[in-house]
Design an enzyme around this catalytic site. Structure first.
Site, PDB file in Angstrom:
ATOM      1  N   SER A 102      14.768 -13.350  13.574  1.00 18.31           N
ATOM      2  CA  SER A 102      13.535 -13.918  14.138  1.00 18.31           C
ATOM      3  C   SER A 102      13.718 -14.309  15.593  1.00 18.31           C
ATOM      4  O   SER A 102      12.861 -14.035  16.444  1.00 18.31           O
ATOM      5  CB  SER A 102      13.103 -15.141  13.317  1.00 18.31           C
ATOM      6  OG  SER A 102      12.785 -14.778  11.997  1.00 18.31           O
ATOM      7  N   SER A 106      -0.236 -14.871   7.817  1.00 18.38           N
ATOM      8  CA  SER A 106       1.068 -14.659   8.442  1.00 18.38           C
ATOM      9  C   SER A 106       1.089 -15.318   9.811  1.00 18.38           C
ATOM     10  O   SER A 106       0.160 -15.133  10.606  1.00 18.38           O
ATOM     11  CB  SER A 106       1.376 -13.160   8.591  1.00 18.38           C
ATOM     12  OG  SER A 106       2.569 -12.978   9.342  1.00 18.38           O
ATOM     13  N   ASP A 141      11.019 -16.007   2.898  1.00 11.21           N
ATOM     14  CA  ASP A 141      12.068 -14.988   2.915  1.00 11.21           C
ATOM     15  C   ASP A 141      13.282 -15.340   2.060  1.00 11.21           C
ATOM     16  O   ASP A 141      14.062 -14.457   1.688  1.00 11.21           O
ATOM     17  CB  ASP A 141      12.521 -14.719   4.353  1.00 11.21           C
ATOM     18  CG  ASP A 141      11.528 -13.853   5.114  1.00 11.21           C
ATOM     19  OD1 ASP A 141      10.636 -13.265   4.466  1.00 11.21           O
ATOM     20  OD2 ASP A 141      11.630 -13.775   6.350  1.00 11.21           O
ATOM     21  N   LYS A 191       5.092  -8.401   1.366  1.00 10.90           N
ATOM     22  CA  LYS A 191       6.294  -8.186   2.178  1.00 10.90           C
ATOM     23  C   LYS A 191       6.723  -6.722   2.035  1.00 10.90           C
ATOM     24  O   LYS A 191       5.919  -5.848   1.725  1.00 10.90           O
ATOM     25  CB  LYS A 191       7.395  -9.152   1.727  1.00 10.90           C
ATOM     26  CG  LYS A 191       7.055 -10.624   1.944  1.00 10.90           C
ATOM     27  CD  LYS A 191       7.087 -10.983   3.424  1.00 10.90           C
ATOM     28  CE  LYS A 191       6.924 -12.465   3.651  1.00 10.90           C
ATOM     29  NZ  LYS A 191       7.076 -12.832   5.089  1.00 10.90           N
ATOM     30  N   ARG A 250       7.425  -8.981  -3.729  1.00 14.52           N
ATOM     31  CA  ARG A 250       8.695  -9.616  -4.087  1.00 14.52           C
ATOM     32  C   ARG A 250       8.628 -10.467  -5.348  1.00 14.52           C
ATOM     33  O   ARG A 250       9.662 -10.678  -6.000  1.00 14.52           O
ATOM     34  CB  ARG A 250       9.214 -10.446  -2.899  1.00 14.52           C
ATOM     35  CG  ARG A 250       9.770  -9.564  -1.793  1.00 14.52           C
ATOM     36  CD  ARG A 250      10.286 -10.350  -0.617  1.00 14.52           C
ATOM     37  NE  ARG A 250      10.892  -9.434   0.365  1.00 14.52           N
ATOM     38  CZ  ARG A 250      11.142  -9.750   1.624  1.00 14.52           C
ATOM     39  NH1 ARG A 250      10.838 -10.953   2.079  1.00 14.52           N
ATOM     40  NH2 ARG A 250      11.695  -8.872   2.425  1.00 14.52           N
ATOM     41  N   ARG A 298      15.909  -7.733   1.099  1.00 10.40           N
ATOM     42  CA  ARG A 298      16.193  -9.037   0.502  1.00 10.40           C
ATOM     43  C   ARG A 298      16.318  -8.974  -1.020  1.00 10.40           C
ATOM     44  O   ARG A 298      17.043  -9.771  -1.623  1.00 10.40           O
ATOM     45  CB  ARG A 298      15.132 -10.052   0.930  1.00 10.40           C
ATOM     46  CG  ARG A 298      15.120 -10.247   2.445  1.00 10.40           C
ATOM     47  CD  ARG A 298      14.452 -11.521   2.888  1.00 10.40           C
ATOM     48  NE  ARG A 298      14.249 -11.514   4.328  1.00 10.40           N
ATOM     49  CZ  ARG A 298      15.189 -11.825   5.225  1.00 10.40           C
ATOM     50  NH1 ARG A 298      16.400 -12.172   4.822  1.00 10.40           N
ATOM     51  NH2 ARG A 298      14.923 -11.788   6.515  1.00 10.40           N
TER      52      ARG A 298
END
Length: 430
Positions: free
Chosen positions: A22, A167, A309, A336, A340, A382
């Protein structure tokens, strides 16, 4: 297609946490928008960061890359203040940050641009920008709401109302762009703002590069026009969203020193430390490292709104903790790189866990150990890394399909897993 087979074993040793993805995105962009040369140190070239570098170069920014060690680079960035596209197409690959940051940046000047991508990025929502385009008369077209997106025009200063529960990337994209415009602007947040930590990172980077955003209690952001980014040197700190995998690995079966983490970081994913502590996890935090060791952890309630995340790997921790853990406010995980909530529920249950999927969360009933088996990463970095961590407490081997997707954010993950004592066999088919 890449696969890994992991024979369960405890992990032990030291791991240098990769630089924050990030912060790397944000520092590269701010340096690219600055007049003069900036040096950005400690950058890992994951696919997402390469995408942002390529987009900056498409806008006339020169980036010199010097490798310091294994995939860690120092960037010398000669910024550009004109932002005229050298090529019409910006390929955002699978990087949501790159796409949502660069759409308004490319419109700081009159430009005609096409944004492309692949994977789930093609269908990730952009309605927040479409509403701005409609209001300002900016021409755009897409393929039934999907990429490629063609945009022609120039964004104008003024008032921008953004939904805070979709977002924070839309807000960050505007924060980068609006200071460059002629007039003053205001971003008004509609609905509850999630992922505040990411906006804190954005405003911190902007401030370092001499751009001011006035934060009115996260409800409004006031941005004066005609500001100028000023070049500076910056070192990217370690990434808490990546450290979370090793911290959980230490909790469920190991002794791991996580190096190059800033305990005073503004990263929202630093919340992993508080969550682990609430679950009675044993962490030793010093100024330059965090030590995690095996602990009998217990259940808690995890609010995903500010740290989406790290939910996949926290689901692994909950699956191996005593009691029932509830994950709430996690609806955004469905848009995402994969859905997820469905992905982590499906794959951890294949390994013998007990997860129940809710519309915007999870119910996770803890067990002492899992069984093992074959699982799929859903082409989501992830998910792949979370499943690798889960293997530590499995009775049998774990095979992960499409394991190469870790290169999106953490290209050296499997190397680090092996260095810590992980027994990993990798192969490729086709």
């Amino acid at each position: 297609m890449n696969y890994v087979k992991i024979t369960p074993s405890k992990l032990k040793g030291k791991v240098t946490i990769p630089p924050s993805k990030s912060l790397s995105h944000r520092a590269i962009i701010a340096a690219g928008l600055s007049k003069g040369k900036s040096v950005v140190e400690n950058v890992m070239f994951s696919e997402d960061i390469l995408t942002t570098c390529n987009a900056m170069e498409a806008l006339g920014v020169t980036i010199e890359k010097k490798e310091e060690e294994n995939n860690i680079y120092t960037l010398i960035i000669d910024g550009s203040t004109e932002l005229k596209l050298l090529k019409k197409e910006i390929d955002c690959s699978e990087s949501g940050s790159s796409l949502r940051f660069f759409i308004p940046i490319c419109l700081a000047e009159e430009n005609d641009v096409v944004f492309t991508g692949r994977g789930k990025l093609v269908s990730r929502p952009l309605n927040q920008y479409y509403e701005i385009f409609d209001k300002q008369g900016i021409k755009y077209s897409n393929e039934n709401g999907k990429l490629p997106l063609k945009v022609q025009g120039k964004i104008q200063s003024g008032e921008f109302t953004i939904d805070g529960d979709v977002s924070s990337q839309f807000i960050t994209g505007l924060m980068f762009t609006l200071p460059l415009l002629q007039g003053d602007s205001k971003i008004i947040i509609n609905k509850k703002l999630e992922s505040k930590g990411y906006l804190d990172l954005t405003m911190d980077i902007l401030n370092r590069f001499s751009v001011e955003v006035i934060n009115k209690d996260y409800k409004e952001f006031l941005i004066k026009g005609n500001q100028q980014y000023k070049s500076m040197d910056y070192r990217v700190e370690g990434d808490f969203s990546q450290a979370a995998f090793w911290l959980v690995a230490g909790m469920i079966g190991g002794e791991i020193d996580c190096l190059d983490l800033n305990p005073d970081s503004k990263q929202g994913d630093k919340e992993v430390l508080d969550i682990i502590k609430r679950m009675n996890g044993a962490l030793n935090i010093t100024s330059d490292k965090i030590y995690a060791e095996t602990t009998n952890t217990s259940s808690t309630v995890i609010d995903a709104s500010q740290c989406p995340d790290i939910i996949p790997v926290l689901a692994v921790l909950a699956a191996l903790s005593e009691g029932t853990t509830e994950v709430i406010n996690a609806g955004r995980l469905r848009i995402k790189e994969s859905d997820r909530l469905t992905a982590i529920t499906t794959e951890l249950n294949k390994l013998g866990a007990d997860l129940e999927e809710k519309e915007d969360g999870l119910i996770i009933r803890g067990k002492k150990e899992l069984t093992g088996g074959e699982v799929d990463s859903w082409n989501d970095h992830r998910i792949a890394m979370a499943l690798a961590v889960a293997s530590i407490r499995c009775k049998d081997e774990v095979t992960i399909k499409d394991s190469g997707c870790v290169k999106k954010s953490y290209p050296t993950f499997w190397e680090d897993f092996k260095k810590l004592g992980g027994n990993v066999h990798e192969w490729s088919v086709g």
